[in-house]
Motif scaffolding. Structure first.
Motif, short mmCIF file in Angstrom:
data_model
loop_
_atom_site.label_atom_id
_atom_site.label_comp_id
_atom_site.label_asym_id
_atom_site.label_seq_id
_atom_site.Cartn_x
_atom_site.Cartn_y
_atom_site.Cartn_z
N MET A 1 0.59 -1.05 -0.10
CA MET A 1 0.19 0.23 -0.15
C MET A 1 1.36 1.41 -0.04
SD MET A 1 -2.73 -0.28 3.14
CE MET A 1 -3.42 -2.40 3.84
N TYR A 2 0.20 2.03 -0.62
CA TYR A 2 0.62 3.98 -0.22
C TYR A 2 0.81 4.78 1.01
CZ TYR A 2 -3.17 5.60 -3.15
OH TYR A 2 -4.08 5.93 -3.40
N GLY A 3 1.49 5.19 1.15
CA GLY A 3 0.87 6.18 2.51
C GLY A 3 -0.65 6.87 2.61
N TYR A 4 -1.00 6.63 1.54
CA TYR A 4 -2.42 7.43 2.33
C TYR A 4 -3.39 6.38 1.45
CZ TYR A 4 -6.76 9.88 1.05
OH TYR A 4 -8.23 9.80 0.79
N GLU A 5 -3.39 5.45 0.79
CA GLU A 5 -3.57 4.09 1.63
C GLU A 5 -3.85 3.77 2.31
OE1 GLU A 5 -4.86 0.22 -2.05
OE2 GLU A 5 -2.70 1.17 -1.41
N ILE A 6 -2.54 3.21 3.42
CA ILE A 6 -3.07 2.83 4.65
C ILE A 6 -3.66 3.58 5.53
CG2 ILE A 6 -0.94 2.96 6.31
CD1 ILE A 6 1.95 2.31 4.66
N ILE A 7 -3.23 5.21 5.45
CA ILE A 7 -4.30 6.33 6.67
C ILE A 7 -6.28 5.87 6.00
CG2 ILE A 7 -5.39 8.58 6.61
CD1 ILE A 7 -2.15 8.93 5.97
N GLN A 8 -5.66 5.94 5.44
CA GLN A 8 -7.28 5.24 4.65
C GLN A 8 -7.46 3.74 5.26
OE1 GLN A 8 -9.49 7.98 3.69
NE2 GLN A 8 -8.34 8.77 3.92
N THR A 9 -6.70 3.08 5.08
CA THR A 9 -7.64 1.56 5.95
C THR A 9 -8.10 1.80 7.51
OG1 THR A 9 -6.43 0.32 3.16
CG2 THR A 9 -6.81 -0.66 6.10
N LEU A 10 -6.55 2.12 7.95
CA LEU A 10 -6.58 2.46 9.26
C LEU A 10 -8.05 3.15 9.44
CD1 LEU A 10 -3.18 3.56 10.16
CD2 LEU A 10 -4.49 0.90 10.19
N GLU A 22 -0.31 12.34 8.29
CA GLU A 22 1.04 11.98 7.69
C GLU A 22 1.98 12.29 8.24
OE1 GLU A 22 0.30 13.34 3.48
OE2 GLU A 22 -1.90 13.13 3.81
N GLY A 23 2.34 13.54 8.86
CA GLY A 23 3.29 13.34 9.86
C GLY A 23 3.69 12.72 10.74
N SER A 24 2.68 11.88 11.54
CA SER A 24 3.26 10.57 12.03
C SER A 24 3.56 9.65 11.56
CB SER A 24 2.32 10.28 13.38
OG SER A 24 2.30 11.66 13.73
N LEU A 25 2.58 8.99 10.93
CA LEU A 25 3.27 8.22 9.46
C LEU A 25 4.05 8.40 8.87
CD1 LEU A 25 1.55 4.81 8.40
CD2 LEU A 25 1.22 6.95 6.34
N TYR A 26 4.84 8.86 8.03
CA TYR A 26 5.97 8.42 7.24
C TYR A 26 7.20 8.38 8.06
CZ TYR A 26 2.93 9.40 3.00
OH TYR A 26 2.03 9.05 2.22
#
Length: 93
Positions: A1-10, A22-26
């Motif tokens: 998955m890419y970053g935005y996709e990870i956030i949306q899945t969570l 995003e500032g915490s994910l990356y």
């Protein structure tokens, strides 16, 4: 998955109760790459944009198993403590 996709899945899997900015994910993703838990690859999307996809590696699977084991152990201990908190309440006062 890419970053935005990870956030949306969570967000979807938690029914909107869990959100990682995003500032915490990356920074977390970069640390997991450094530790060999995940890998990344860039894919061209459109003329000028690229998307970074992240993949869980075997070391990451093993680390996840250990984290889950630790989590369930602590959770079970907490549930035991909480379930017994009312048993001896009169004796403790």
């Amino acid at each position: 998955m890419y970053g935005y996709e990870i956030i949306q899945t969570l967000i979807k899997r938690s029914y909107g109760n869990f959100f990682i900015p995003e500032g915490s994910l990356y920074p977390s993703l970069y640390k997991m790459i450094e530790n060999g838990f995940i890998s990344s690859r860039e894919v061209q999307v459109g003329k000028a944009a690229t998307r970074v996809y992240y993949h869980l590696e075997e070391a990451g699977r093993e680390h996840l198993k250990q984290l889950l084991s630790d989590y369930y152990s602590v959770r079970n201990d907490i549930e035991t403590i909480l379930s017994r908190s009312g048993e001896n309440a009169a004796d403790e006062e």
